[in-house]
Scaffold this motif. Structure first.
Motif, PDB file in Angstrom:
ATOM      1  N   THR A  69       0.847  -1.211   0.000  1.00 37.34           N
ATOM      2  CA  THR A  69       0.000   0.000   0.000  1.00 37.34           C
ATOM      3  C   THR A  69       0.874   1.249   0.000  1.00 37.34           C
ATOM      4  N   ALA A  70       1.936   1.220   0.808  1.00 40.39           N
ATOM      5  CA  ALA A  70       2.819   2.393   0.878  1.00 40.39           C
ATOM      6  C   ALA A  70       3.436   2.685  -0.487  1.00 40.39           C
ATOM      7  N   LEU A  71       3.828   1.624  -1.190  1.00 35.09           N
ATOM      8  CA  LEU A  71       4.448   1.805  -2.508  1.00 35.09           C
ATOM      9  C   LEU A  71       3.418   2.341  -3.524  1.00 35.09           C
ATOM     10  N   THR A  72       2.186   1.866  -3.410  1.00 38.71           N
ATOM     11  CA  THR A  72       1.134   2.371  -4.299  1.00 38.71           C
ATOM     12  C   THR A  72       0.869   3.850  -4.033  1.00 38.71           C
ATOM     13  N   LEU A  73       0.881   4.228  -2.766  1.00 42.93           N
ATOM     14  CA  LEU A  73       0.694   5.644  -2.428  1.00 42.93           C
ATOM     15  C   LEU A  73       1.817   6.462  -3.056  1.00 42.93           C
ATOM     16  N   TYR A  74       3.039   5.972  -2.936  1.00 40.16           N
ATOM     17  CA  TYR A  74       4.179   6.703  -3.494  1.00 40.16           C
ATOM     18  C   TYR A  74       4.038   6.812  -5.022  1.00 40.16           C
ATOM     19  N   ARG A  75       3.713   5.691  -5.644  1.00 46.49           N
ATOM     20  CA  ARG A  75       3.593   5.701  -7.107  1.00 46.49           C
ATOM     21  C   ARG A  75       2.534   6.713  -7.557  1.00 46.49           C
ATOM     22  N   ASP A  76       1.415   6.726  -6.864  1.00 45.34           N
ATOM     23  CA  ASP A  76       0.345   7.666  -7.221  1.00 45.34           C
ATOM     24  C   ASP A  76       0.780   9.112  -7.003  1.00 45.34           C
ATOM     25  N   MET A  77       1.581   9.343  -5.976  1.00 45.45           N
ATOM     26  CA  MET A  77       2.074  10.713  -5.732  1.00 45.45           C
ATOM     27  C   MET A  77       3.035  11.136  -6.838  1.00 45.45           C
ATOM     28  N   LEU A  78       3.928  10.209  -7.223  1.00 38.12           N
ATOM     29  CA  LEU A  78       4.892  10.512  -8.291  1.00 38.12           C
ATOM     30  C   LEU A  78       4.155  10.771  -9.613  1.00 38.12           C
ATOM     31  N   ARG A  79       3.151   9.919  -9.863  1.00 36.80           N
ATOM     32  CA  ARG A  79       2.354  10.041 -11.096  1.00 36.80           C
ATOM     33  C   ARG A  79       1.639  11.393 -11.120  1.00 36.80           C
ATOM     34  N   ALA A  80       1.087  11.786  -9.979  1.00 31.78           N
ATOM     35  CA  ALA A  80       0.393  13.081  -9.901  1.00 31.78           C
ATOM     36  C   ALA A  80       1.387  14.220 -10.108  1.00 31.78           C
ATOM     37  N   ARG A  81       2.573  14.129  -9.492  1.00 32.83           N
ATOM     38  CA  ARG A  81       3.577  15.194  -9.626  1.00 32.83           C
ATOM     39  C   ARG A  81       3.987  15.354 -11.099  1.00 32.83           C
ATOM     40  N   ARG A  82       4.232  14.228 -11.775  1.00 35.92           N
ATOM     41  CA  ARG A  82       4.655  14.313 -13.185  1.00 35.92           C
ATOM     42  C   ARG A  82       3.526  14.844 -14.066  1.00 35.92           C
ATOM     43  N   PHE A  83       2.305  14.466 -13.739  1.00 38.73           N
ATOM     44  CA  PHE A  83       1.165  14.998 -14.507  1.00 38.73           C
ATOM     45  C   PHE A  83       1.103  16.516 -14.349  1.00 38.73           C
ATOM     46  N   ASP A  84       1.241  16.966 -13.109  1.00 34.09           N
ATOM     47  CA  ASP A  84       1.147  18.404 -12.807  1.00 34.09           C
ATOM     48  C   ASP A  84       2.252  19.173 -13.541  1.00 34.09           C
ATOM     49  N   GLU A  85       3.468  18.638 -13.496  1.00 33.21           N
ATOM     50  CA  GLU A  85       4.590  19.303 -14.186  1.00 33.21           C
ATOM     51  C   GLU A  85       4.322  19.393 -15.686  1.00 33.21           C
ATOM     52  N   ARG A  86       3.811  18.291 -16.258  1.00 33.80           N
ATOM     53  CA  ARG A  86       3.567  18.276 -17.699  1.00 33.80           C
ATOM     54  C   ARG A  86       2.447  19.256 -18.064  1.00 33.80           C
ATOM     55  N   ALA A  87       1.414  19.292 -17.213  1.00 35.03           N
ATOM     56  CA  ALA A  87       0.291  20.189 -17.503  1.00 35.03           C
ATOM     57  C   ALA A  87       0.752  21.653 -17.482  1.00 35.03           C
TER      58      ALA A  87
END
Ligand SMILES: Cc1ncc(C[n+]2csc(CCOP(=O)(O)OP(=O)(O)O)c2C)c(N)n1
Ligand SMILES: [Mg+2]
Length: 341
Positions: free
Chosen positions: A19-37
């Protein structure tokens, strides 16, 4: 007066490593989405975008607490939450390009993002009342910012939730700002959580830079809401970037109250360090996530770019059953504007 307030701070790892790793992955995914947007907006790809950088732990933690049949009422800054809830990246990009929400057909008990401040809150409480009427055990989680607490809609919604014991969680992301207005100029209350006292239910503060703490606090809040006691969760987070891509925070930043260091630190870096210290992840996990996310971003951009042009006439749909004379006038104006471009 404040005994209803509990505080939870960054603590021991109390979820599974998976679960902790999934939380991290989702945070990283959100950060990269935000940067790209933000980068796409700077290239003229879309007209404006509200970055959530700094609020990833808060939103991803909250997204992981809700059940699949719970109702969500997001705002314009809830993109990280929406991504973690399964809304495709391309839907969010298309929405920013002027298409209707959820272009892919995503339909998971998810209301559209509210752009007018606090208007989603009475709707959320009404949905909670509906759940009570039909004996459905779904709860309702609505999202708001610190600035939304000054709106009448906020107080009406809190009042109704308390009186009618609706299954509502008010998830307030206190990021320190309402555009250029710092939190201490927004309300004289010592905390936002304590506002619950006035409405007869519980208010809780949580460290919004700790995704595990947020997930636990929101899960507990949802459980309480399902049992007929609404909760307001004040997630102490920080908006690292501008209010939107049209904003220049350098013009007002100095008016910020002094925030403790833990509050303004980067949640993604902090969580990564924490997981590495606990041997939950290593550099290869991060590399794998980065390349999966990059591919997903490219795919989302190309889906958005290959959509048929949006029809400007759509903005008049779903307002009234029949277009009013004023709307017909506006419609003609839109037609004229588009034909000359
Ligand atoms: C009813 C209404 N009034 C004013 C605005 C203009 N406005 C847009 S964002 C914003 C600040 C909101 O701050 P907050 O609730 O803290 O959310 P944040 O942007 O920090 O996520 C305002 C006043 C609006 N969108 N709707
Ligand atoms: Mg705010």
């Amino acid at each position: 007066m404040h005994q209803a307030i509990e505080t939870k701070k960054f603590g021991e790892l109390s979820v599974s490593a998976e679960t902790a790793l999934t939380l991290y992955r989702d945070m990283l995914r959100a950060r990269r989405f935000d940067e790209r947007a933000v980068s796409l907006q700077r290239q003229g790809w879309m007209s404006s975008y509200p970055p959530f950088r700094g609020q990833e732990a808060s939103q991803i933690g909250a997204a992981h607490a809700v059940e699949s049949n719970d109702w969500l009422f997001p705002t314009y800054r809830s993109n990280a939450l929406q991504l973690a809830r399964g809304v495709p990246m391309s839907d969010i990009l298309l929405f920013r390009l002027g298409y209707p929400e959820f272009a892919s057909g995503h339909n998971l008990s998810h209301f559209p993002q509210a752009i007018p401040i606090a208007t989603q809150l009475p709707h959320a409480v009404g949905t909670g009342m509906a759940m009570n009427y039909v004996n459905d055990d779904a709860a309702v989680c609505c999202y708001l910012g610190d600035g939304a607490t000054s709106e009448g809609d906020f107080h009406e919604a809190m009042n109704m939730a308390g009186v009618f014991e609706t299954p509502t969680v008010f998830f307030c992301e206190n990021n320190g700002w309402a555009i250029s207005l710092p939190r201490h100029r927004q309300t004289a209350s010592k905390t936002i959580a304590q506002k619950a006292d006035a409405y007869g239910f519980t208010g809780v503060q949580v460290d919004g830079n700790d995704p595990i703490a947020v997930m636990e606090v929101v899960s507990d809040a949802l459980e309480s809401a399902r049992a007929g006691e609404p909760v307001i969760v004040e997630s102490l987070t920080y908006r690292q970037g501008a209010h939107s891509t049209s904003d220049d925070p350098e013009r007002y930043e100095q008016s910020q109250e002094t925030l403790p260091e833990w509050r303004t630190k980067d949640p993604l870096h902090r969580f990564e360090r924490y997981l590495r210290t606990h041997d939950v992840m290593d550099a290869s996990d991060k590399e794998r996530f980065e390349s999966e996310i990059e591919a997903e971003l490219e795919e989302a951009k190309s889906v958005a770019e290959t959509q048929a042009d949006v029809d400007p006439d759509d903005i008049f749909d779903n307002v009234y059953a029949e277009r009013s004379p004023r709307q017909r006038q506006q419609q003609k104006q839109v037609e004229r504007d588009y034909s000359t471009n």
